[in-house]
Write a protein that holds these residues in place. Structure first.
Motif, PDB file in Angstrom:
ATOM      1  N   ASP A 284       0.828  -1.209   0.000  1.00 19.37           N
ATOM      2  CA  ASP A 284       0.000   0.000   0.000  1.00 19.37           C
ATOM      3  C   ASP A 284       0.862   1.259   0.000  1.00 19.37           C
ATOM      4  N   ALA A 285       1.916   1.268   0.796  1.00 16.19           N
ATOM      5  CA  ALA A 285       2.797   2.440   0.883  1.00 16.19           C
ATOM      6  C   ALA A 285       3.500   2.685  -0.452  1.00 16.19           C
ATOM      7  N   VAL A 286       3.980   1.629  -1.076  1.00 15.32           N
ATOM      8  CA  VAL A 286       4.650   1.764  -2.365  1.00 15.32           C
ATOM      9  C   VAL A 286       3.660   2.264  -3.419  1.00 15.32           C
ATOM     10  N   ARG A 287       2.456   1.749  -3.393  1.00 13.18           N
ATOM     11  CA  ARG A 287       1.424   2.177  -4.343  1.00 13.18           C
ATOM     12  C   ARG A 287       1.123   3.673  -4.174  1.00 13.18           C
ATOM     13  N   GLN A 288       1.047   4.134  -2.935  1.00 11.84           N
ATOM     14  CA  GLN A 288       0.794   5.553  -2.687  1.00 11.84           C
ATOM     15  C   GLN A 288       1.946   6.422  -3.193  1.00 11.84           C
ATOM     16  N   LEU A 289       3.166   5.962  -2.976  1.00 18.62           N
ATOM     17  CA  LEU A 289       4.325   6.722  -3.476  1.00 18.62           C
ATOM     18  C   LEU A 289       4.334   6.778  -5.004  1.00 18.62           C
ATOM     19  N   GLU A 290       3.976   5.685  -5.638  1.00 22.02           N
ATOM     20  CA  GLU A 290       3.924   5.664  -7.098  1.00 22.02           C
ATOM     21  C   GLU A 290       2.855   6.627  -7.613  1.00 22.02           C
ATOM     22  N   GLN A 291       1.727   6.685  -6.917  1.00 20.95           N
ATOM     23  CA  GLN A 291       0.660   7.604  -7.317  1.00 20.95           C
ATOM     24  C   GLN A 291       1.115   9.053  -7.151  1.00 20.95           C
ATOM     25  N   PHE A 292       1.829   9.326  -6.077  1.00 21.83           N
ATOM     26  CA  PHE A 292       2.341  10.677  -5.856  1.00 21.83           C
ATOM     27  C   PHE A 292       3.353  11.048  -6.932  1.00 21.83           C
ATOM     28  N   ASP A 293       4.219  10.115  -7.259  1.00 24.48           N
ATOM     29  CA  ASP A 293       5.208  10.348  -8.306  1.00 24.48           C
ATOM     30  C   ASP A 293       4.516  10.593  -9.641  1.00 24.48           C
ATOM     31  N   GLN A 294       3.467   9.845  -9.915  1.00 22.70           N
ATOM     32  CA  GLN A 294       2.709  10.026 -11.147  1.00 22.70           C
ATOM     33  C   GLN A 294       2.037  11.400 -11.174  1.00 22.70           C
ATOM     34  N   ALA A 295       1.507  11.828 -10.035  1.00 24.34           N
ATOM     35  CA  ALA A 295       0.882  13.160  -9.952  1.00 24.34           C
ATOM     36  C   ALA A 295       1.907  14.246 -10.241  1.00 24.34           C
ATOM     37  N   LEU A 296       3.096  14.134  -9.680  1.00 29.33           N
ATOM     38  CA  LEU A 296       4.133  15.153  -9.896  1.00 29.33           C
ATOM     39  C   LEU A 296       4.623  15.164 -11.339  1.00 29.33           C
ATOM     40  N   SER A 297       4.640  14.010 -11.969  1.00 33.96           N
ATOM     41  CA  SER A 297       5.135  13.961 -13.346  1.00 33.96           C
ATOM     42  C   SER A 297       4.210  14.687 -14.315  1.00 33.96           C
ATOM     43  N   GLY A 298       2.966  14.936 -13.921  1.00 34.49           N
ATOM     44  CA  GLY A 298       2.036  15.645 -14.785  1.00 34.49           C
ATOM     45  C   GLY A 298       2.132  17.158 -14.695  1.00 34.49           C
ATOM     46  N   LEU A 299       3.013  17.660 -13.849  1.00 37.14           N
ATOM     47  CA  LEU A 299       3.147  19.109 -13.677  1.00 37.14           C
ATOM     48  C   LEU A 299       4.030  19.714 -14.759  1.00 37.14           C
ATOM     49  N   SER A 300       3.828  20.990 -15.015  1.00 38.63           N
ATOM     50  CA  SER A 300       4.736  21.710 -15.904  1.00 38.63           C
ATOM     51  C   SER A 300       6.094  21.805 -15.197  1.00 38.63           C
ATOM     52  N   PRO A 301       7.179  22.020 -15.938  1.00 37.71           N
ATOM     53  CA  PRO A 301       8.495  22.098 -15.293  1.00 37.71           C
ATOM     54  C   PRO A 301       8.579  23.172 -14.201  1.00 37.71           C
ATOM     55  N   ARG A 302       7.990  24.329 -14.435  1.00 35.24           N
ATOM     56  CA  ARG A 302       8.061  25.399 -13.434  1.00 35.24           C
ATOM     57  C   ARG A 302       7.204  25.086 -12.215  1.00 35.24           C
ATOM     58  N   ALA A 303       6.016  24.523 -12.427  1.00 32.97           N
ATOM     59  CA  ALA A 303       5.170  24.154 -11.292  1.00 32.97           C
ATOM     60  C   ALA A 303       5.848  23.055 -10.483  1.00 32.97           C
ATOM     61  N   TYR A 304       6.466  22.106 -11.173  1.00 35.00           N
ATOM     62  CA  TYR A 304       7.182  21.024 -10.499  1.00 35.00           C
ATOM     63  C   TYR A 304       8.347  21.583  -9.675  1.00 35.00           C
ATOM     64  N   ALA A 305       9.145  22.457 -10.304  1.00 44.86           N
ATOM     65  CA  ALA A 305      10.298  23.036  -9.608  1.00 44.86           C
ATOM     66  C   ALA A 305       9.842  23.835  -8.394  1.00 44.86           C
ATOM     67  N   THR A 306       8.777  24.603  -8.544  1.00 42.13           N
ATOM     68  CA  THR A 306       8.254  25.396  -7.428  1.00 42.13           C
ATOM     69  C   THR A 306       7.827  24.487  -6.290  1.00 42.13           C
ATOM     70  N   PHE A 307       7.095  23.446  -6.612  1.00 44.86           N
ATOM     71  CA  PHE A 307       6.612  22.510  -5.596  1.00 44.86           C
ATOM     72  C   PHE A 307       7.778  21.845  -4.861  1.00 44.86           C
ATOM     73  N   VAL A 308       8.757  21.367  -5.612  1.00 43.17           N
ATOM     74  CA  VAL A 308       9.904  20.684  -5.009  1.00 43.17           C
ATOM     75  C   VAL A 308      10.744  21.646  -4.170  1.00 43.17           C
ATOM     76  N   LEU A 309      11.013  22.838  -4.702  1.00 43.29           N
ATOM     77  CA  LEU A 309      11.822  23.801  -3.953  1.00 43.29           C
ATOM     78  C   LEU A 309      11.131  24.210  -2.651  1.00 43.29           C
ATOM     79  N   GLN A 310       9.811  24.351  -2.691  1.00 46.19           N
ATOM     80  CA  GLN A 310       9.096  24.785  -1.492  1.00 46.19           C
ATOM     81  C   GLN A 310       8.875  23.635  -0.509  1.00 46.19           C
TER      82      GLN A 310
END
Length: 179
Positions: free
Chosen positions: A113-139
């Motif tokens: 379950d934990a691995v599945r949740q992490l994969e879903q989170f990773d999939q959600a982040l991969s759909g972001l634009s580069p700037r939105a992704y960078a902003t999210f990660v930096l913050q």
């Protein structure tokens, strides 16, 4: 130096050498400041800036060589930050997986379950634009303030807020659709 004289010639290398002589130390200081003193990275980025200029097909069309040089430098810096954020994301995922494995060794279902949740989170982040992704990660990952992110990405503070709101909204929508 009058770049119009150099730009009128067909020798791109002469043009780049003139830019380096005139603005090289300022370019290096600019990149070191943006990288918070990481001079090794700054040296690599300076080289990357000049390589991109060498690849430019028509250098004689540049109206303001100094402005163009620093525009290229900002783009190189932006890509460097995105690559760094993506690399740290991969390392972080490995660390999180190792921690999860340590905590749920006795319960394989909890681990899955934990691995599945992490994969879903990773999939959600991969759909972001580069700037939105960078902003999210930096913050969220590095704890940068909105002002620091704005400075890092070369955008306004309100734009950073928009990127962050877009990233959070995207993740919410992704997880609502997954459930």
């Amino acid at each position: 130096m009058d770049f119009r004289t150099v730009m009128g010639t067909e020798n791109r290398q002469t043009f780049i050498a003139a830019l380096a002589r005139t603005h090289g130390s300022r370019l290096r200081r600019f990149l070191e400041l943006k990288l918070r003193g990481a001079s090794a990275d700054a040296s690599d980025l300076v080289q990357d800036v000049y390589l991109r200029l060498l690849r430019m097909p028509r250098h004689e069309t540049i109206r303001s060589p100094q402005a163009y040089l620093f525009t290229v430098a900002r783009n190189v810096l932006y890509e460097h930050r995105l690559n760094h954020a993506a690399a740290s994301k991969a390392v972080e995922m490995d660390e999180v997986l190792a921690e999860i494995e340590a905590y749920v060794q006795d319960d394989p279902g909890a681990y899955i379950d934990a691995v599945r949740q992490l994969e879903q989170f990773d999939q959600a982040l991969s759909g972001l634009s580069p700037r939105a992704y960078a902003t999210f990660v930096l913050q969220r990952r590095y704890g940068y303030t909105l002002d620091e992110i704005a400075k890092q990405l070369g955008v306004s503070r309100p734009m950073v807020k928009k990127y962050l709101a877009k990233a959070v909204q995207h993740c919410r929508q992704h997880f609502e659709g997954v459930r």
